[in-house]
Design an enzyme around this catalytic site. Structure first.
Site, mmCIF file in Angstrom:
data_model
loop_
_atom_site.group_PDB
_atom_site.id
_atom_site.type_symbol
_atom_site.label_atom_id
_atom_site.label_comp_id
_atom_site.label_asym_id
_atom_site.label_seq_id
_atom_site.Cartn_x
_atom_site.Cartn_y
_atom_site.Cartn_z
ATOM 1 N N GLY A 100 0.829 -1.212 0.000
ATOM 2 C CA GLY A 100 0.000 0.000 0.000
ATOM 3 C C GLY A 100 0.857 1.251 0.000
ATOM 4 N N ARG A 130 0.213 5.550 -1.773
ATOM 5 C CA ARG A 130 -0.260 6.810 -1.167
ATOM 6 C C ARG A 130 -0.199 6.690 0.358
ATOM 7 N NH1 ARG A 130 -5.930 6.166 0.291
ATOM 8 N NH2 ARG A 130 -6.820 4.354 -0.742
ATOM 9 N N ASN A 148 1.833 -2.497 5.525
ATOM 10 C CA ASN A 148 1.160 -1.206 5.744
ATOM 11 C C ASN A 148 -0.267 -1.182 5.205
ATOM 12 O OD1 ASN A 148 1.089 1.941 5.926
ATOM 13 N ND2 ASN A 148 0.703 1.472 3.761
ATOM 14 N N TYR A 160 -12.033 -3.482 11.981
ATOM 15 C CA TYR A 160 -10.726 -2.802 11.957
ATOM 16 C C TYR A 160 -9.960 -3.090 13.247
ATOM 17 C CZ TYR A 160 -7.274 0.941 11.388
ATOM 18 O OH TYR A 160 -6.095 1.658 11.273
ATOM 19 N N LYS A 214 -6.592 -5.582 13.714
ATOM 20 C CA LYS A 214 -5.307 -5.000 14.146
ATOM 21 C C LYS A 214 -4.847 -5.592 15.482
ATOM 22 C CE LYS A 214 -4.579 -1.905 10.804
ATOM 23 N NZ LYS A 214 -3.351 -1.818 9.988
HETATM 24 P P1 NAP Z 1 -4.790 5.214 3.253
HETATM 25 O O1 NAP Z 1 -4.360 6.585 2.933
HETATM 26 O O2 NAP Z 1 -6.227 4.850 3.166
HETATM 27 O O3 NAP Z 1 -3.921 4.216 2.345
HETATM 28 C C1 NAP Z 1 -4.187 2.844 2.407
HETATM 29 C C2 NAP Z 1 -3.262 2.146 1.435
HETATM 30 O O4 NAP Z 1 -3.540 0.740 1.530
HETATM 31 C C3 NAP Z 1 -3.510 2.554 -0.020
HETATM 32 O O5 NAP Z 1 -2.283 2.530 -0.711
HETATM 33 C C4 NAP Z 1 -4.414 1.446 -0.519
HETATM 34 O O6 NAP Z 1 -4.331 1.213 -1.904
HETATM 35 C C5 NAP Z 1 -3.798 0.281 0.224
HETATM 36 N N1 NAP Z 1 -4.628 -0.917 0.203
HETATM 37 C C6 NAP Z 1 -5.883 -1.102 0.695
HETATM 38 N N2 NAP Z 1 -6.294 -2.356 0.436
HETATM 39 C C7 NAP Z 1 -5.282 -2.978 -0.224
HETATM 40 C C8 NAP Z 1 -5.075 -4.270 -0.752
HETATM 41 N N3 NAP Z 1 -6.031 -5.217 -0.692
HETATM 42 N N4 NAP Z 1 -3.893 -4.560 -1.350
HETATM 43 C C9 NAP Z 1 -2.927 -3.624 -1.435
HETATM 44 N N5 NAP Z 1 -3.051 -2.368 -0.982
HETATM 45 C C10 NAP Z 1 -4.232 -2.054 -0.378
HETATM 46 O O7 NAP Z 1 -4.374 4.794 4.723
HETATM 47 P P2 NAP Z 1 -3.162 5.236 5.667
HETATM 48 O O8 NAP Z 1 -3.711 6.173 6.665
HETATM 49 O O9 NAP Z 1 -1.972 5.618 4.868
HETATM 50 O O10 NAP Z 1 -2.926 3.869 6.431
HETATM 51 C C11 NAP Z 1 -1.734 3.122 6.325
HETATM 52 C C12 NAP Z 1 -1.640 2.212 7.536
HETATM 53 O O11 NAP Z 1 -1.633 2.993 8.729
HETATM 54 C C13 NAP Z 1 -2.813 1.252 7.688
HETATM 55 O O12 NAP Z 1 -2.335 0.002 8.143
HETATM 56 C C14 NAP Z 1 -3.671 1.899 8.761
HETATM 57 O O13 NAP Z 1 -4.462 0.962 9.447
HETATM 58 C C15 NAP Z 1 -2.596 2.509 9.629
HETATM 59 N N6 NAP Z 1 -3.061 3.595 10.493
HETATM 60 C C16 NAP Z 1 -3.465 4.773 9.972
HETATM 61 C C17 NAP Z 1 -3.875 5.790 10.830
HETATM 62 C C18 NAP Z 1 -4.285 7.144 10.322
HETATM 63 O O14 NAP Z 1 -4.672 7.986 11.160
HETATM 64 N N7 NAP Z 1 -4.235 7.421 9.038
HETATM 65 C C19 NAP Z 1 -3.875 5.594 12.223
HETATM 66 C C20 NAP Z 1 -3.463 4.369 12.715
HETATM 67 C C21 NAP Z 1 -3.046 3.383 11.843
HETATM 68 P P3 NAP Z 1 -5.375 1.911 -2.970
HETATM 69 O O15 NAP Z 1 -4.811 3.269 -3.284
HETATM 70 O O16 NAP Z 1 -5.368 0.976 -4.125
HETATM 71 O O17 NAP Z 1 -6.720 1.989 -2.294
#
Ligand code: NAP
Length: 234
Positions: A13, A16, A87, A157, A161
């Site tokens: 992932g 982005r 990720n 979710y 996790k």
């Molecule tokens: P995000 O902006 O929604 O990005 C999610 C990424 O995961 C995108 O690249 C998406 O690809 C990819 N993805 C989703 N399903 C997939 C699949 N089946 N195969 C491959 N790629 C896939 O989220 P983020 O905030 O950067 O989150 C990244 C990590 O941080 C996650 O594990 C999330 O749980 C964790 N996290 C985030 C936050 C926060 O506040 N943002 C807080 C705690 C933890 P597409 O572009 O193709 O959709």
């Protein structure tokens, strides 16, 4: 000299959000980084912007065959995998609570957030054990914590996790003394599509501890949930 000169990393992932910033950080430290993306063109665009050191691989983590093909491609191209950053994740509960969670959403969340990381661990670990060096970083969340994280809502979710944390800790015990360190990271609340505009952290701050965990020294922590470069409670 970067701390990851000569190392090969896979970030899922990474087209982005936090994953992309992690890929950039790992390239800055000298690694060759496979930018995993389920839409290859998105990965190629990100890799081009990140620059030399990054290359795209098609990788839908919910697809076992795609995981296998991606790891084989990286190993053939770069000679192995030293760093795996799990990720990619989805948060698709959207207002549902445990009692009314559609089971197809539960299945999709578990497949993406838990089974995908497990499949990739199984594929990448042999390369790390052979090299007697490896770093596995599972991107978790404060919402996974059994102590303070369970306030209701976002059931698939949170459950996925928390289970990812368990995978992290159990695997870390299994690979103790092999040169492979395995940790989970809580990145904080980060301004991405998942985190939303109201989040408190910039993307680079969210990526910081993940990159740090990918280049821990041999006596670094393993089996921990890390936040802001320190172990925190599960
Ligand atoms: P995000 O902006 O929604 O990005 C999610 C990424 O995961 C995108 O690249 C998406 O690809 C990819 N993805 C989703 N399903 C997939 C699949 N089946 N195969 C491959 N790629 C896939 O989220 P983020 O905030 O950067 O989150 C990244 C990590 O941080 C996650 O594990 C999330 O749980 C964790 N996290 C985030 C936050 C926060 O506040 N943002 C807080 C705690 C933890 P597409 O572009 O193709 O959709």
């Amino acid at each position: 000299m970067g701390k990851l000169d000569g190392k090969v990393a896979l970030v899922t992932g990474a087209n982005r959000g936090i994953g992309r910033a992690v890929a950039e950080g790992l390239v800055r430290e000298g690694a060759r980084v496979a930018v995993g993306a389920r839409v290859l063109a998105d990965g190629e665009a990100a890799a081009k912007e990140i620059g030399a050191g990054a290359f795209a691989v098609a990788l839908d983590v919910a697809d076992d065959d795609a995981c296998r093909r991606a790891v084989e491609e990286i190993a053939a191209r770069a000679g192995g995998i030293d760093v795996l950053v799990n990720n990619a994740a989805v948060a698709i509960d959207e207002g549902h609570r445990t009692a009314d969670l559609p089971l197809d959403r539960f299945d999709r969340a578990l497949r993406t957030n838990l089974r995908g990381p497990l499949v990739l661990v199984q594929l990448a670990l042999p390369h790390m054990l052979k090299a007697r060096w490896g770093r596995i970083v599972n991107v978790s969340t404060g919402m996974s914590r059994l102590g303070e994280g369970m306030s209701g809502g976002w059931p698939s979710y949170r459950i996925s996790k928390t289970a990812l944390n368990a995978l992290t800790r159990n695997l870390a015990a299994e690979v103790a003394s092999t040169g492979v360190l395995v940790n989970a990271v809580d990145p904080g609340w980060v301004k991405t599509r998942m985190g939303g505009a109201g989040a408190t952290r910039e993307v680079d701050a969210g990526a910081d501890t993940i990159v740090w965990a990918a280049m821990l020294p041999p006596d670094g922590p393993s089996g921990e949930l890390l936040k802001d470069r320190r172990a925190t409670t599960f």
